[in-house]
Design a protein around this motif. Structure first.
Motif, short mmCIF file in Angstrom:
data_model
loop_
_atom_site.label_atom_id
_atom_site.label_comp_id
_atom_site.label_asym_id
_atom_site.label_seq_id
_atom_site.Cartn_x
_atom_site.Cartn_y
_atom_site.Cartn_z
N SER A 18 0.83 -1.20 0.00
CA SER A 18 0.00 0.00 0.00
C SER A 18 0.87 1.25 0.00
N ARG A 19 1.92 1.24 0.80
CA ARG A 19 2.81 2.41 0.86
C ARG A 19 3.61 2.57 -0.43
N ARG A 20 4.01 1.46 -1.02
CA ARG A 20 4.74 1.53 -2.30
C ARG A 20 3.87 2.17 -3.37
N GLN A 21 2.59 1.78 -3.43
CA GLN A 21 1.69 2.32 -4.45
C GLN A 21 1.49 3.82 -4.27
N ARG A 22 1.62 4.29 -3.03
CA ARG A 22 1.47 5.72 -2.76
C ARG A 22 2.80 6.47 -2.87
N GLY A 23 3.84 5.73 -3.26
CA GLY A 23 5.15 6.36 -3.43
C GLY A 23 5.89 6.65 -2.15
N LEU A 24 5.48 5.99 -1.06
CA LEU A 24 6.12 6.24 0.24
C LEU A 24 7.30 5.29 0.45
#
Length: 778
Positions: A18-24
């Motif tokens: 989820s964080r990867r998809q948000r660029g975090l």
């Protein structure tokens, strides 16, 4: 350390995605090598290349197309430079991937080692002594001491506890903790102030400094000389426009040492590739040169002379205490402190079962304190470390026993007890010695041979360690270090003046603090030494940063690898002689080849200025310089620059270059001056003067090449006679192409004496420069 639920589990895979998809995602601010596009652009668009293109445009404008041959050399130079730099880039990128620091992370209840760029927001980091903090985070469990010198310049370790913030770019000096990532990527503190947590310093490179100076001096002088020379030939001498342009272009092309910059880059790039095959990652190109010039090498005992691993030889009781009680105290202390260093790992290797004591306070080992400790409910405090730092004035009661075992090369630690609890990081009162732990280092198999190599090469070795001075001296003696008995306990060096005096005098330093390591390196540099430092621990970082050339072990701490210019990927100190030899090969060969380029540049500058003031036209065409440069400079320089050469580097780079180049340049200039004075008085045609000038200059260039090839071997002999043969064939069978004419009897009568004079002048100028100019330079 008791981990809470968030520490023990970390993020789930779904939360990570989820964080990867948000660029975090953290990414990395590591200094990257240039892209292939940047490399191509850097080799094609250079000041000298731009100038050469302008000069080629002038040649095209006047229709003298054969004189464009010099652009073939420029194109080849750009291709060779690009290919070698791309090869070096790919090698470095591949090795950096291998050597890149990893982060310990809890995910789905499992500890994983991940590249720092793969971290996401809210990840739980497991940080232990030696780890560099790769993202801003907040401690959720445990405590540690943090050194923030890489980003703030402050060298003192700072104690951090639960809920304290840790800054990216700093590193754990002691202790361990779990920390939650709160900033990633460009939001990190280090990224905001430097765009990288990597420590950068200006390379200590004579070659780079002098090449830049040469480029600057030539760049400032070439345009006014060109304008004045053209103005004189076209407006004052009345030469045709085409001849004036061709002569001016020839003069300027001769002044440009375009191959010198390329040669320097290619030689160092080839060295990087060669060292990569031997498991050495060169992170700073010019560090190869610096290491080749090193005259003092500072070694940390652990990881260099020794393998970095230890073993417990024995536990000696000092009072009426049972073996079981001693082992329980050791196991409880090691478990509570949870240090990750060779000493702690050796004790853990005993396989002792820790008792179920309730730890109320733990202080991790610090190289500055020289001890670790833990307080237990209803059990007082147990301490482990250097006896003289724990007992202080009371150490004299056990000093003879400690010295006895230290003299046998063992590391001696004291286990002590106090009924009082720890307060902060200060020692409690009423300390009682319980037992001595005897440990020994494993000496590397090749340590003796490596130390002997440096001794034979005149490199002074300094062993600098935080361990007991006698222990370090004995280990150094076992490893074969000369003058290992010349030892001092650095804790006795109470001020900077004493330390500076000891830096030059002693060989082995024991009980050295991180600050003293730094001060020792500074002192040696102030005394005129070129200092290399090897290390693998966090206590070496400050000294590594300060040294002229820093070498880290891949098995060492992230912090030591981050600040070092060279990383030994196999963590084997035995690779050092190979690196030094590679540096010597590069620098010696560069000095030899650079002298060929400087002959041409100095000669061309002298005669360009000369022909501003003489009535005769400039005697060279660009294509003639192309021939002379190819046989006396271009081809030989690249062949000579890549051969084996392990001679010790002596003297300064530019002094050595000028000593070899000035005789040839002055001889060529004197020849041309004599030729012009004689030939013009005899009213020789411009073509005849040009022919004589080419033969004289080519002969002197080959004479210089002959000197540079000494000592002769089969390779050198083949190279010299091949270049001489090419030159002879060109002037005999390709006269029209190179703008030459047949020799007449008057020309021969002038040429022979001038050739003989050139030989004598070369020796005369060499003698003058060696005895007068070089004496002053030294």
């Amino acid at each position: 350390m008791i981990l809470d639920e968030i520490c023990s589990k970390g993020l789930t895979q779904e939360q990570v995605e989820s964080r990867r998809q948000r660029g975090l995602v953290n990414g990395t601010d590591e200094i990257k090598t240039k892209s292939i596009g940047q490399i191509v652009l850097g080799n094609v668009v250079t000041p000298f290349n731009i100038l050469n293109v302008i000069l080629a445009s002038l040649i095209v404008m006047v229709g003298s197309y054969k004189n464009l041959l010099f652009m073939g050399v420029i194109i080849c130079n750009a291709l060779i430079g690009t290919i070698q730099e791309v090869r070096a880039k790919k090698t470095i990128d591949r090795l950096k991937l291998i050597a890149a620091p990893k982060a310990g992370v809890m995910r789905d209840g499992i500890k994983k080692e991940l590249p720092v760029g793969d971290l996401v927001l809210d990840d739980i980091l497991i940080l232990t002594s030696g780890n560099q903090i790769c993202a801003d985070c907040v401690i959720v469990d445990g405590e540690c001491e943090v050194n923030e010198s890489l980003i703030t310049g402050e060298q003192d370790a700072i104690l951090k506890k639960e809920n304290d913030h840790l800054l990216s770019g700093s590193f754990i000096a002691s202790g361990s903790c779990c920390a939650k990532v709160e900033h990633i990527g460009s939001e990190n503190y280090a990224s905001k102030i430097t765009k990288s947590a990597k420590y950068l310093k200006k390379p200590n490179s004579e070659i780079m400094n002098w090449v830049n100076k040469i480029i600057k001096y030539i760049g400032f002088s070439i345009i006014p000389i060109g304008i004045l020379l053209f103005y004189k030939q076209y407006f004052f001498s009345g030469h045709p426009f085409q001849r004036a342009v061709v002569g001016t272009v020839a003069a300027l092309i001769g002044m440009i040492p375009e191959g010198l910059v390329l040669l320097t880059s290619v030689v160092l790039a080839v060295s990087v590739i060669r060292l990569a095959h031997h498991k050495a990652l060169v992170q700073e190109l010019y560090s190869i040169e610096t290491l080749a010039r090193v005259d003092t090498l500072c070694l940390d005992k652990t990881g260099t002379i020794t393998e970095g691993s230890m073993q417990v030889d024995a536990i000696l009781p000092l009072c009426d205490i049972t073996k079981e009680d001693t082992e329980d105290a050791i196991a409880a202390l090691i478990t509570a402190v949870n240090d990750e260093n060779p000493t702690a790992n050796a004790i853990k290797g005993l396989g002792l079962t820790p008792p179920s004591w309730d730890c109320t306070r733990a202080v991790a080992f610090s190289s500055a304190r020289k001890w670790s400790g833990a307080s237990f409910r209803d059990g007082g405090t147990y301490l482990l470390g250097a006896g003289e730092f724990i007992l202080k004035d009371e150490f004299c009661k056990i000093s003879s026993l400690v010295e006895e075992h230290s003299a046998m090369g063992q590391r001696v630690l004291l286990l002590a007890h106090s009924p009082n609890a720890l307060e902060g990081n200060e020692l409690p009162s009423d300390i009682t010695p319980l037992a001595l732990l005897l440990l020994s280092d494993k000496i590397r198999k090749n340590a003796n041979r490596t130390l002997s190599f440096f001794a034979d090469q005149g490199v002074d070795i300094k062993v600098i360690s935080g361990d007991n001075a006698v222990t370090v001296a004995n280990i150094a003696k076992k490893a074969g270090l000369k003058n290992a008995d010349n030892v001092i306990d650095a804790s006795l060096l109470l001020n900077n003046e004493n330390l500076k005096a000891a830096a030059e005098k002693y060989t082995v330093f024991g009980r050295v603090t991180p600050q003293q390591k730094l001060d020792l390196v500074k002192a040696l540099k102030e005394q005129g030494h070129t200092v290399a430092m090897t290390g693998d621990g966090v206590n070496d970082v400050l000294a590594l940063k300060e040294s002229d050339c820093s070498i880290a072990m891949a098995s060492g701490s992230d912090a030591s690898k981050t600040v070092s210019q060279v990383v030994l990927l196999d963590s084997d100190f035995a690779s050092m002689p190979r690196i030094v030899n590679e540096g010597r090969r590069s620098i010696n060969n560069l000095q030899r080849s650079a002298s060929l380029f400087m002959v041409k540049a100095i000669f061309s500058a002298i005669i360009a200025v000369l022909f501003i003031f003489v009535s005769c036209g400039y005697p060279f065409q660009p294509i003639q310089f192309t021939l002379i440069n190819a046989v006396s400079i271009g081809i030989p320089s690249f062949i000579l620059a890549l051969e084996q050469n392990r001679e010790r580097i002596q003297g300064r780079f530019m002094v050595n270059v000028m000593k070899k180049s000035l005789p040839g340049a002055l001889t060529m200039s004197t020849n041309i001056l004599f030729l012009v004075l004689i030939a013009c008085s005899l009213q020789f045609s411009p073509e005849q003067i040009s022919t004589l000038a080419v033969i004289l200059t080519g002969y002197t260039g080959l004479h210089t090449l002959f000197k540079v090839c000494i000592p002769f071997n089969v390779k050198h002999a083949v190279l010299f006679w091949l270049m001489a043969g090419i030159f002879i064939v060109a002037i005999l069978f390709f006269k029209p192409f190179f703008g030459l004419v047949n020799l007449t009897l008057p020309m021969v009568l002038i040429l022979v004496p001038l050739l003989l004079a050139a030989t004598s002048l070369m020796s005369l100028y060499y003698h003058m420069i060696e005895k007068v100019i070089m004496k002053k330079a030294k």
